[in-house]
Design an enzyme around this catalytic site. Structure first.
Site, PDB file in Angstrom:
ATOM      1  N   HIS A   1       0.844  -1.204   0.000  1.00  9.44           N
ATOM      2  CA  HIS A   1       0.000   0.000   0.000  1.00  9.44           C
ATOM      3  C   HIS A   1       0.883   1.259   0.000  1.00  9.44           C
ATOM      4  O   HIS A   1       0.585   2.234  -0.679  1.00  9.44           O
ATOM      5  CB  HIS A   1      -0.874   0.047   1.265  1.00  9.44           C
ATOM      6  CG  HIS A   1      -1.947  -0.993   1.342  1.00  9.44           C
ATOM      7  ND1 HIS A   1      -2.011  -1.919   2.350  1.00  9.44           N
ATOM      8  CD2 HIS A   1      -3.020  -1.245   0.548  1.00  9.44           C
ATOM      9  CE1 HIS A   1      -3.073  -2.696   2.184  1.00  9.44           C
ATOM     10  NE2 HIS A   1      -3.699  -2.309   1.096  1.00  9.44           N
TER      11      HIS A   1
ATOM     12  N   ASP B   1      -3.991  -6.628  -7.969  1.00  5.07           N
ATOM     13  CA  ASP B   1      -5.389  -6.894  -8.324  1.00  5.07           C
ATOM     14  C   ASP B   1      -5.576  -6.419  -9.768  1.00  5.07           C
ATOM     15  O   ASP B   1      -6.266  -5.431 -10.024  1.00  5.07           O
ATOM     16  CB  ASP B   1      -6.314  -6.146  -7.362  1.00  5.07           C
ATOM     17  CG  ASP B   1      -6.072  -6.568  -5.925  1.00  5.07           C
ATOM     18  OD1 ASP B   1      -6.566  -7.621  -5.528  1.00  5.07           O
ATOM     19  OD2 ASP B   1      -5.336  -5.849  -5.203  1.00  5.07           O
TER      20      ASP B   1
ATOM     21  N   SER C   1      -2.938  -7.677   2.773  1.00  2.04           N
ATOM     22  CA  SER C   1      -3.456  -7.562   4.144  1.00  2.04           C
ATOM     23  C   SER C   1      -3.744  -8.953   4.699  1.00  2.04           C
ATOM     24  O   SER C   1      -3.628  -9.197   5.895  1.00  2.04           O
ATOM     25  CB  SER C   1      -4.732  -6.730   4.155  1.00  2.04           C
ATOM     26  OG  SER C   1      -4.470  -5.463   3.632  1.00  2.04           O
TER      27      SER C   1
HETATM   28  P1  AMP Z   1      -6.653  -3.496  -0.576  1.00  2.00           P
HETATM   29  O1  AMP Z   1      -6.482  -2.776   0.713  1.00  2.00           O
HETATM   30  O2  AMP Z   1      -6.215  -4.919  -0.543  1.00  2.00           O
HETATM   31  O3  AMP Z   1      -8.010  -3.282  -1.185  1.00  2.00           O
HETATM   32  O4  AMP Z   1      -5.637  -2.804  -1.583  1.00  2.00           O
HETATM   33  C1  AMP Z   1      -5.659  -1.429  -1.829  1.00  2.00           C
HETATM   34  C2  AMP Z   1      -4.812  -1.143  -3.040  1.00  2.00           C
HETATM   35  O5  AMP Z   1      -3.472  -1.556  -2.803  1.00  2.00           O
HETATM   36  C3  AMP Z   1      -5.301  -1.925  -4.274  1.00  2.00           C
HETATM   37  O6  AMP Z   1      -5.201  -1.078  -5.419  1.00  2.00           O
HETATM   38  C4  AMP Z   1      -4.324  -3.069  -4.356  1.00  2.00           C
HETATM   39  O7  AMP Z   1      -4.138  -3.564  -5.670  1.00  2.00           O
HETATM   40  C5  AMP Z   1      -3.047  -2.397  -3.857  1.00  2.00           C
HETATM   41  N1  AMP Z   1      -2.112  -3.406  -3.375  1.00  2.00           N
HETATM   42  C6  AMP Z   1      -2.361  -4.387  -2.456  1.00  2.00           C
HETATM   43  N2  AMP Z   1      -1.279  -5.169  -2.296  1.00  2.00           N
HETATM   44  C7  AMP Z   1      -0.327  -4.678  -3.124  1.00  2.00           C
HETATM   45  C8  AMP Z   1       1.021  -5.058  -3.425  1.00  2.00           C
HETATM   46  N3  AMP Z   1       1.602  -6.109  -2.841  1.00  2.00           N
HETATM   47  N4  AMP Z   1       1.699  -4.329  -4.342  1.00  2.00           N
HETATM   48  C9  AMP Z   1       1.112  -3.256  -4.952  1.00  2.00           C
HETATM   49  N5  AMP Z   1      -0.145  -2.849  -4.719  1.00  2.00           N
HETATM   50  C10 AMP Z   1      -0.853  -3.546  -3.819  1.00  2.00           C
END
Ligand code: AMP
Length: 283
Positions: A37, A152, A188
């Site tokens: 993030h 994603d 997460s």
């Molecule tokens: P989330 O909190 O899982 O909904 O993720 C929020 C944003 O962070 C989304 O755009 C995810 O694709 C991005 N994200 C989550 N994990 C990663 C990672 N390991 N590398 C890059 N972006 C990430």
């Protein structure tokens, strides 16, 4: 650090920036923040005058009540982590009732074929939930640029389609996948894994790397067979899907066309039923 829990107060704070035509960068998250993030937040900070990070576990994108319940939440820790980057980040942490104007349900979207496969197929309703929450969040923040991870990748394409459908002029920026030293993509959900499982979960990225190596010398069918076989022999992880798809339109392929670009996509369950996804560019 400013933390807003209501759409109205966030909007009145951002109004001055909008009037001054300042660039607003937006990073939507579901919290339980990690270094992946933070790479998105840093990108936003580097390219915009104001950065807003939303922390909101969106109920409408979960098709499984247990998954929603066990999703990790820790706002205090999230704020501490964001403070390591800057005190100037604006955090938006609304309640579902406030964000959804008391009507917590999904709007149906016509995202077309990109929403029918993989996450769309295995998590029915997921992308309508994503489209709905982002419609509300974009309306609240009115960002110039919004940052999404390629972790994603399918969601990234859905968001690009969403801004087209909503006739919105937000720039959607795709950011590279940030990984642990063993190759496991930061997520997460990794917080739900034991240290041993986290170490063993490197098999996910290793398998993707192997698939990438095979691309060029093997046909798609043999790569798919190879990956399915790896997971059949593994007792710790259960393969939900492994697909090779066209990077542009996510059309699933079993035969390569050398004029096209492909990515391999994988979803697995750990034996504690934690669902992990990852993907890699093949060419
Ligand atoms: P989330 O909190 O899982 O909904 O993720 C929020 C944003 O962070 C989304 O755009 C995810 O694709 C991005 N994200 C989550 N994990 C990663 C990672 N390991 N590398 C890059 N972006 C990430």
């Amino acid at each position: 650090m400013l933390i807003f829990t209501e759409k109205k107060s966030l909007q009145s704070h951002l109004k001055a920036f909008l009037n001054q035509k300042k660039t607003i960068g937006f990073v939507p998250t579901m919290g339980a923040l990690h270094n992946g993030h933070l790479t998105l937040v840093e990108q936003s900070m580097g390219a915009n005058e104001v950065t807003v990070v939303s922390v909101f576990v969106n109920p409408t994108q979960f098709n499984n009540a247990q998954d929603l319940e066990k999703y990790p939440r820790n706002l205090e820790q999230d704020v501490t982590l964001l403070q390591t980057i800057s005190d100037n980040i604006i955090v938006f942490n609304p309640s579902a009732a406030n964000l959804y104007n008391d009507e917590i349900k999904s709007i149906p979207f016509d995202f077309g074929s990109i929403a029918m496969v993989m996450e769309g197929e295995f998590r029915p309703g997921h992308f309508d939930g994503v489209g709905t929450v982002l419609t509300h969040l974009f309306e609240a923040v009115k960002p110039t640029n919004a940052y999404f991870g390629k972790k994603d990748y399918q969601q990234l394409l859905i968001v690009k389609k969403l801004v087209q459908l909503n006739k919105s002029n937000i720039n959607i920026i795709g950011c590279e996948i940030y990984r642990e030293s063993n190759g496991l993509a930061f997520s997460s959900r990794n917080q739900l894994l034991t240290d041993t499982t986290k170490e063993e979960a490197k098999i996910i990225f290793q398998t993707l790397l192997e698939a990438k190596k095979m691309f060029g010398t093997k046909n798609a069918k043999s790569i798919i067979d190879y990956v399915e076989d790896i997971f059949k022999k593994n007792n710790e992880f259960e393969l939900e899907y492994f697909k090779i798809a066209d990077t542009e339109n996510l059309e699933i392929t079993e035969n390569f066309d050398n004029t096209k670009k492909y990515r391999a996509f994988i979803a697995v369950f750990t034996n504690q039923k934690v669902r992990l996804i990852d993907n890699i560019a093949l060419n």
